[in-house]
Design a protein around this motif. Sequence first.
Motif, PDB file in Angstrom:
ATOM      1  N   ILE A 190      -5.967   2.735   3.116  1.00 51.50           N
ATOM      2  CA  ILE A 190      -5.441   3.988   2.552  1.00 51.50           C
ATOM      3  C   ILE A 190      -6.216   4.365   1.284  1.00 51.50           C
ATOM      4  CG2 ILE A 190      -3.402   5.120   1.574  1.00 51.50           C
ATOM      5  CD1 ILE A 190      -3.148   4.604   4.576  1.00 51.50           C
ATOM      6  N   ALA A 191      -6.507   3.388   0.449  1.00 54.22           N
ATOM      7  CA  ALA A 191      -7.234   3.663  -0.801  1.00 54.22           C
ATOM      8  C   ALA A 191      -8.657   4.146  -0.524  1.00 54.22           C
ATOM      9  CB  ALA A 191      -7.263   2.415  -1.675  1.00 54.22           C
ATOM     10  N   LEU A 192      -9.321   3.576   0.464  1.00 50.64           N
ATOM     11  CA  LEU A 192     -10.683   4.003   0.781  1.00 50.64           C
ATOM     12  C   LEU A 192     -10.704   5.424   1.342  1.00 50.64           C
ATOM     13  CD1 LEU A 192     -12.227   0.741   2.280  1.00 50.64           C
ATOM     14  CD2 LEU A 192     -12.590   1.743   0.014  1.00 50.64           C
ATOM     15  N   ILE A 193      -9.701   5.770   2.116  1.00 55.83           N
ATOM     16  CA  ILE A 193      -9.590   7.148   2.607  1.00 55.83           C
ATOM     17  C   ILE A 193      -9.340   8.096   1.431  1.00 55.83           C
ATOM     18  CG2 ILE A 193      -8.187   8.713   4.019  1.00 55.83           C
ATOM     19  CD1 ILE A 193      -7.845   6.285   5.972  1.00 55.83           C
ATOM     20  N   ALA A 194      -8.490   7.677   0.502  1.00 56.32           N
ATOM     21  CA  ALA A 194      -8.239   8.486  -0.703  1.00 56.32           C
ATOM     22  C   ALA A 194      -9.517   8.635  -1.526  1.00 56.32           C
ATOM     23  CB  ALA A 194      -7.133   7.857  -1.546  1.00 56.32           C
ATOM     24  N   THR A 213      -8.622   7.459  -8.589  1.00 57.25           N
ATOM     25  CA  THR A 213      -7.688   7.908  -7.553  1.00 57.25           C
ATOM     26  C   THR A 213      -7.345   6.823  -6.538  1.00 57.25           C
ATOM     27  OG1 THR A 213      -8.415  10.192  -7.811  1.00 57.25           O
ATOM     28  CG2 THR A 213      -7.319   9.633  -5.742  1.00 57.25           C
ATOM     29  N   PRO A 214      -8.326   6.139  -5.929  1.00 57.70           N
ATOM     30  CA  PRO A 214      -7.952   5.142  -4.920  1.00 57.70           C
ATOM     31  C   PRO A 214      -7.170   3.958  -5.478  1.00 57.70           C
ATOM     32  CG  PRO A 214     -10.308   5.082  -5.324  1.00 57.70           C
ATOM     33  CD  PRO A 214      -9.781   6.276  -6.042  1.00 57.70           C
ATOM     34  N   VAL A 215      -7.448   3.594  -6.716  1.00 58.40           N
ATOM     35  CA  VAL A 215      -6.716   2.480  -7.327  1.00 58.40           C
ATOM     36  C   VAL A 215      -5.257   2.888  -7.570  1.00 58.40           C
ATOM     37  CG1 VAL A 215      -6.589   0.950  -9.324  1.00 58.40           C
ATOM     38  CG2 VAL A 215      -8.803   1.513  -8.327  1.00 58.40           C
ATOM     39  N   ILE A 216      -5.055   4.116  -8.017  1.00 60.98           N
ATOM     40  CA  ILE A 216      -3.691   4.627  -8.225  1.00 60.98           C
ATOM     41  C   ILE A 216      -2.954   4.718  -6.893  1.00 60.98           C
ATOM     42  CG2 ILE A 216      -2.362   6.672  -8.915  1.00 60.98           C
ATOM     43  CD1 ILE A 216      -4.523   7.107 -11.099  1.00 60.98           C
ATOM     44  N   VAL A 217      -3.643   5.197  -5.861  1.00 63.50           N
ATOM     45  CA  VAL A 217      -3.034   5.295  -4.527  1.00 63.50           C
ATOM     46  C   VAL A 217      -2.655   3.904  -4.023  1.00 63.50           C
ATOM     47  CG1 VAL A 217      -3.514   5.859  -2.102  1.00 63.50           C
ATOM     48  CG2 VAL A 217      -4.114   7.485  -3.904  1.00 63.50           C
ATOM     49  N   ALA A 218      -3.560   2.939  -4.148  1.00 59.74           N
ATOM     50  CA  ALA A 218      -3.274   1.570  -3.683  1.00 59.74           C
ATOM     51  C   ALA A 218      -2.114   0.956  -4.458  1.00 59.74           C
ATOM     52  CB  ALA A 218      -4.521   0.694  -3.813  1.00 59.74           C
ATOM     53  N   GLY A 219      -2.121   1.150  -5.782  1.00 58.02           N
ATOM     54  CA  GLY A 219      -1.023   0.615  -6.598  1.00 58.02           C
ATOM     55  C   GLY A 219       0.309   1.247  -6.245  1.00 58.02           C
ATOM     56  N   GLY A 220       0.300   2.564  -6.043  1.00 55.30           N
ATOM     57  CA  GLY A 220       1.526   3.256  -5.648  1.00 55.30           C
ATOM     58  C   GLY A 220       2.032   2.799  -4.295  1.00 55.30           C
ATOM     59  N   LEU A 221       1.109   2.611  -3.364  1.00 51.81           N
ATOM     60  CA  LEU A 221       1.487   2.138  -2.032  1.00 51.81           C
ATOM     61  C   LEU A 221       2.040   0.722  -2.096  1.00 51.81           C
ATOM     62  CD1 LEU A 221       1.583   2.793   0.979  1.00 51.81           C
ATOM     63  CD2 LEU A 221      -0.771   1.955   1.154  1.00 51.81           C
ATOM     64  N   MET A 222       1.389  -0.126  -2.880  1.00 50.71           N
ATOM     65  CA  MET A 222       1.898  -1.500  -3.035  1.00 50.71           C
ATOM     66  C   MET A 222       3.295  -1.491  -3.615  1.00 50.71           C
ATOM     67  SD  MET A 222      -1.362  -3.739  -4.329  1.00 50.71           S
ATOM     68  CE  MET A 222      -0.316  -5.116  -4.725  1.00 50.71           C
ATOM     69  N   THR A 227      -7.132  -8.889  -5.267  1.00 57.62           N
ATOM     70  CA  THR A 227      -8.538  -8.919  -4.896  1.00 57.62           C
ATOM     71  C   THR A 227      -9.032  -7.568  -4.391  1.00 57.62           C
ATOM     72  OG1 THR A 227      -8.328 -11.241  -4.304  1.00 57.62           O
ATOM     73  CG2 THR A 227     -10.232 -10.101  -3.419  1.00 57.62           C
ATOM     74  N   MET A 228      -8.131  -6.773  -3.833  1.00 57.22           N
ATOM     75  CA  MET A 228      -8.576  -5.486  -3.290  1.00 57.22           C
ATOM     76  C   MET A 228      -8.986  -4.506  -4.384  1.00 57.22           C
ATOM     77  SD  MET A 228      -5.201  -3.637  -1.895  1.00 57.22           S
ATOM     78  CE  MET A 228      -3.732  -3.723  -2.879  1.00 57.22           C
ATOM     79  N   GLY A 229      -8.510  -4.653  -5.605  1.00 49.67           N
ATOM     80  CA  GLY A 229      -8.866  -3.735  -6.693  1.00 49.67           C
ATOM     81  C   GLY A 229     -10.368  -3.619  -6.913  1.00 49.67           C
ATOM     82  N   PRO A 230     -11.062  -4.719  -7.148  1.00 51.10           N
ATOM     83  CA  PRO A 230     -12.517  -4.633  -7.336  1.00 51.10           C
ATOM     84  C   PRO A 230     -13.258  -4.145  -6.087  1.00 51.10           C
ATOM     85  CG  PRO A 230     -11.695  -6.733  -8.136  1.00 51.10           C
ATOM     86  CD  PRO A 230     -10.558  -6.057  -7.454  1.00 51.10           C
ATOM     87  N   ILE A 231     -12.740  -4.485  -4.919  1.00 46.97           N
ATOM     88  CA  ILE A 231     -13.366  -4.024  -3.676  1.00 46.97           C
ATOM     89  C   ILE A 231     -13.287  -2.505  -3.605  1.00 46.97           C
ATOM     90  CG2 ILE A 231     -13.160  -3.992  -1.147  1.00 46.97           C
ATOM     91  CD1 ILE A 231     -12.115  -6.922  -1.387  1.00 46.97           C
ATOM     92  N   ILE A 232     -12.098  -1.981  -3.847  1.00 47.77           N
ATOM     93  CA  ILE A 232     -11.886  -0.528  -3.796  1.00 47.77           C
ATOM     94  C   ILE A 232     -12.738   0.173  -4.852  1.00 47.77           C
ATOM     95  CG2 ILE A 232     -10.181   1.295  -4.171  1.00 47.77           C
ATOM     96  CD1 ILE A 232      -8.075  -0.726  -3.057  1.00 47.77           C
ATOM     97  N   LEU A 233     -12.722  -0.347  -6.068  1.00 48.13           N
ATOM     98  CA  LEU A 233     -13.523   0.258  -7.140  1.00 48.13           C
ATOM     99  C   LEU A 233     -15.009   0.253  -6.805  1.00 48.13           C
ATOM    100  CD1 LEU A 233     -11.903  -0.939 -10.474  1.00 48.13           C
ATOM    101  CD2 LEU A 233     -12.228   1.400  -9.712  1.00 48.13           C
ATOM    102  N   GLY A 234     -15.490  -0.862  -6.299  1.00 43.91           N
ATOM    103  CA  GLY A 234     -16.912  -0.965  -5.958  1.00 43.91           C
ATOM    104  C   GLY A 234     -17.323   0.053  -4.909  1.00 43.91           C
ATOM    105  N   LEU A 235     -16.528   0.191  -3.875  1.00 50.77           N
ATOM    106  CA  LEU A 235     -16.849   1.154  -2.821  1.00 50.77           C
ATOM    107  C   LEU A 235     -16.714   2.587  -3.314  1.00 50.77           C
ATOM    108  CD1 LEU A 235     -15.122  -0.739   0.098  1.00 50.77           C
ATOM    109  CD2 LEU A 235     -17.580  -0.435  -0.228  1.00 50.77           C
ATOM    110  N   ALA A 236     -15.701   2.857  -4.113  1.00 51.08           N
ATOM    111  CA  ALA A 236     -15.496   4.210  -4.643  1.00 51.08           C
ATOM    112  C   ALA A 236     -16.642   4.605  -5.576  1.00 51.08           C
ATOM    113  CB  ALA A 236     -14.157   4.302  -5.370  1.00 51.08           C
TER     114      ALA A 236
END
Length: 156
Positions: A122-126, A24-33, A46-55
């Motif tokens: 936004i992705a981390l909130i998602a 979900t957060p990766v899709i949200v980040a990609g859609g927002l981008m 670079t934010m992709g792996p960061i978001i995935l790791g935290l999620a």
Amino acid sequence: ITIIMMIAFRSIKLGLIALIPNVTPVIVAGGLMGSLGAPLEFVTITMGPIILGLAVDDTIHFINQFKVEYLNTKIYDISVLKSFKCVGNALIQTTAIICIIFSAFLISKMNNMVYMGLCTIIALIAALIADLFVTTILINKFKPFGKNNNIVKAGS
């Protein structure tokens, strides 16, 4: 990630359930981008792996706590409440702190840093919303730990 989650949780069902809040957060980040017209370049990628790791980290904490509570109570509804009380606040606090840290990127003069900061926040909130609500709904629907031992009635 799904295969690793299946191995970690020793359950195909739980691995598939964990897939949703992690994608979900990766899709949200990609859609927002895409909607912002942010280019795919080193900084924004670079934010992709960061978001995935935290999620993934949040999902593991929540599902593990849910499993502990379910093994103690054998009741999904009570397990949800106890999991929220135990790890929900910690997940919210850590997400808030990380979002505050990434908000420093929002005042950058470099557009790619602003995009990275905004999309990551936004992705981390998602991811948090997906972990706390979507994961709970999926666990309650598919009952990966077994059937409820008994049903709790209102007022009990």
